[in-house]
Design a protein around this motif. Sequence first.
Motif, PDB file in Angstrom:
ATOM      1  N   ASN A   1     -32.411 -19.191  64.685  1.00  0.00           N
ATOM      2  CA  ASN A   1     -31.035 -18.689  64.704  1.00  0.00           C
ATOM      3  C   ASN A   1     -30.947 -17.185  64.942  1.00  0.00           C
ATOM      4  O   ASN A   1     -29.880 -16.592  64.764  1.00  0.00           O
ATOM      5  CB  ASN A   1     -30.284 -19.063  63.426  1.00  0.00           C
ATOM      6  N   THR A   2     -32.079 -16.572  65.336  1.00  0.00           N
ATOM      7  CA  THR A   2     -32.085 -15.161  65.702  1.00  0.00           C
ATOM      8  C   THR A   2     -32.555 -14.995  67.140  1.00  0.00           C
ATOM      9  O   THR A   2     -31.820 -14.494  67.989  1.00  0.00           O
ATOM     10  CB  THR A   2     -32.987 -14.346  64.757  1.00  0.00           C
ATOM     11  N   LEU A   3     -33.783 -15.436  67.422  1.00  0.00           N
ATOM     12  CA  LEU A   3     -34.280 -15.369  68.794  1.00  0.00           C
ATOM     13  C   LEU A   3     -33.671 -16.464  69.658  1.00  0.00           C
ATOM     14  O   LEU A   3     -33.663 -16.368  70.881  1.00  0.00           O
ATOM     15  CB  LEU A   3     -35.807 -15.455  68.814  1.00  0.00           C
ATOM     16  N   TYR A   4     -33.194 -17.517  69.020  1.00  0.00           N
ATOM     17  CA  TYR A   4     -32.328 -18.460  69.739  1.00  0.00           C
ATOM     18  C   TYR A   4     -31.024 -18.550  68.957  1.00  0.00           C
ATOM     19  O   TYR A   4     -30.996 -18.324  67.750  1.00  0.00           O
ATOM     20  CB  TYR A   4     -32.984 -19.825  69.928  1.00  0.00           C
TER      21      TYR A   4
ATOM     22  N   PHE B   1     -34.769  -7.713  62.777  1.00  0.00           N
ATOM     23  CA  PHE B   1     -33.639  -8.461  63.316  1.00  0.00           C
ATOM     24  C   PHE B   1     -33.621  -9.828  62.644  1.00  0.00           C
ATOM     25  O   PHE B   1     -34.622 -10.552  62.679  1.00  0.00           O
ATOM     26  CB  PHE B   1     -33.772  -8.618  64.829  1.00  0.00           C
ATOM     27  N   GLU B   2     -32.476 -10.202  62.077  1.00  0.00           N
ATOM     28  CA  GLU B   2     -32.413 -11.377  61.200  1.00  0.00           C
ATOM     29  C   GLU B   2     -30.990 -11.920  61.187  1.00  0.00           C
ATOM     30  O   GLU B   2     -30.029 -11.150  61.291  1.00  0.00           O
ATOM     31  CB  GLU B   2     -32.850 -10.944  59.793  1.00  0.00           C
ATOM     32  N   ASP B   3     -30.848 -13.259  61.040  1.00  0.00           N
ATOM     33  CA  ASP B   3     -29.516 -13.854  61.046  1.00  0.00           C
ATOM     34  C   ASP B   3     -28.931 -14.055  59.655  1.00  0.00           C
ATOM     35  O   ASP B   3     -27.752 -14.371  59.538  1.00  0.00           O
ATOM     36  CB  ASP B   3     -29.551 -15.214  61.753  1.00  0.00           C
ATOM     37  N   ILE B   4     -29.718 -13.887  58.594  1.00  0.00           N
ATOM     38  CA  ILE B   4     -29.232 -14.086  57.230  1.00  0.00           C
ATOM     39  C   ILE B   4     -29.221 -12.747  56.512  1.00  0.00           C
ATOM     40  O   ILE B   4     -30.275 -12.112  56.346  1.00  0.00           O
ATOM     41  CB  ILE B   4     -30.096 -15.115  56.486  1.00  0.00           C
ATOM     42  N   ALA B   5     -28.068 -12.329  56.064  1.00  0.00           N
ATOM     43  CA  ALA B   5     -27.909 -10.976  55.546  1.00  0.00           C
ATOM     44  C   ALA B   5     -28.813 -10.675  54.353  1.00  0.00           C
ATOM     45  O   ALA B   5     -29.406  -9.593  54.267  1.00  0.00           O
ATOM     46  CB  ALA B   5     -26.449 -10.728  55.174  1.00  0.00           C
ATOM     47  N   HIS B   6     -28.939 -11.620  53.412  1.00  0.00           N
ATOM     48  CA  HIS B   6     -29.727 -11.298  52.218  1.00  0.00           C
ATOM     49  C   HIS B   6     -31.220 -11.174  52.534  1.00  0.00           C
ATOM     50  O   HIS B   6     -31.964 -10.575  51.757  1.00  0.00           O
ATOM     51  CB  HIS B   6     -29.473 -12.308  51.090  1.00  0.00           C
TER      52      HIS B   6
ATOM     53  N   VAL C   1     -30.915  -5.096  61.418  1.00  0.00           N
ATOM     54  CA  VAL C   1     -29.894  -5.571  62.352  1.00  0.00           C
ATOM     55  C   VAL C   1     -29.589  -7.030  62.025  1.00  0.00           C
ATOM     56  O   VAL C   1     -30.487  -7.881  62.053  1.00  0.00           O
ATOM     57  CB  VAL C   1     -30.357  -5.455  63.813  1.00  0.00           C
ATOM     58  N   LEU C   2     -28.345  -7.315  61.710  1.00  0.00           N
ATOM     59  CA  LEU C   2     -27.890  -8.675  61.455  1.00  0.00           C
ATOM     60  C   LEU C   2     -27.401  -9.280  62.761  1.00  0.00           C
ATOM     61  O   LEU C   2     -26.523  -8.733  63.419  1.00  0.00           O
ATOM     62  CB  LEU C   2     -26.764  -8.668  60.426  1.00  0.00           C
ATOM     63  N   VAL C   3     -27.976 -10.424  63.129  1.00  0.00           N
ATOM     64  CA  VAL C   3     -27.601 -11.114  64.363  1.00  0.00           C
ATOM     65  C   VAL C   3     -26.697 -12.287  63.993  1.00  0.00           C
ATOM     66  O   VAL C   3     -27.126 -13.236  63.333  1.00  0.00           O
ATOM     67  CB  VAL C   3     -28.846 -11.612  65.113  1.00  0.00           C
TER      68      VAL C   3
END
Length: 235
Positions: A26-29, A177-182, A195-197
């Motif tokens: 959920n970040t690189l894709y 770079f990550e999709d989950i804030a915590h 960086v939140l994606v």
Amino acid sequence: MTAQDRNQPGLADFRRVECWVFDLDNTLYPPHSDLWPRIDARITAYMIALLGLDGQSARALQKHYYRVYGTTLAGLIREYDIAPAEFLHFVHDIDRSSLDPNPALAQAIEALPGRKLILTNGSHGHAIATAKQLGIDHLFEGMFAIEHGDYLPKPHLQTYQKFFQRHDVDPSRAAMFEDIAHNLAAPHASGMLTVLVRPKQGAEDHREAWEKHDDIPPHVDFVTDDLVDFLKLLI
């Protein structure tokens, strides 16, 4: 790309970055991909077979472990002492053909100055296979998977510390770079730029409700809904 209003570092701060670290799923894709739902369904199937539960009960326990322990695997190890390698092999045995190669992402990552690494709560085999499907596997010098952290997942600080040590990463000269804030709290506390994606507005998003945030916590330095465009700003 939307920058955080408070305590926002300028894009010039990325000039100090020598190591670029990316989450995988959920970040690189993108989160509208069907890869994570496929893995999610395999986890449920594993729990049904292991515990003899009906599907609804197995899924409820799966999500409980995920939220409490960081991954369902961590909960199963803690509560049932399962063999993690067997679990990882089963849940990541999925068809990835629906995931299209992403030449624009490959070009943007390749153009970044310095080292590139993947840090994932998934297995090493899953990271390699998924990055290969995207056409970006050759761009990373290493992949730190759940096995390398002794199955202790993000967001635990110890996992990031093991990552820093294993790959000789100076967090003050790295970006995450990550999709989950915590999952960005420990990297930020360690000195990384974060960086939140997030998904584009209105796009399908398979993440859990508690993983989605409208507000931006102070440990997130930047937010983007387009990873490729954001990376182009840094080249």
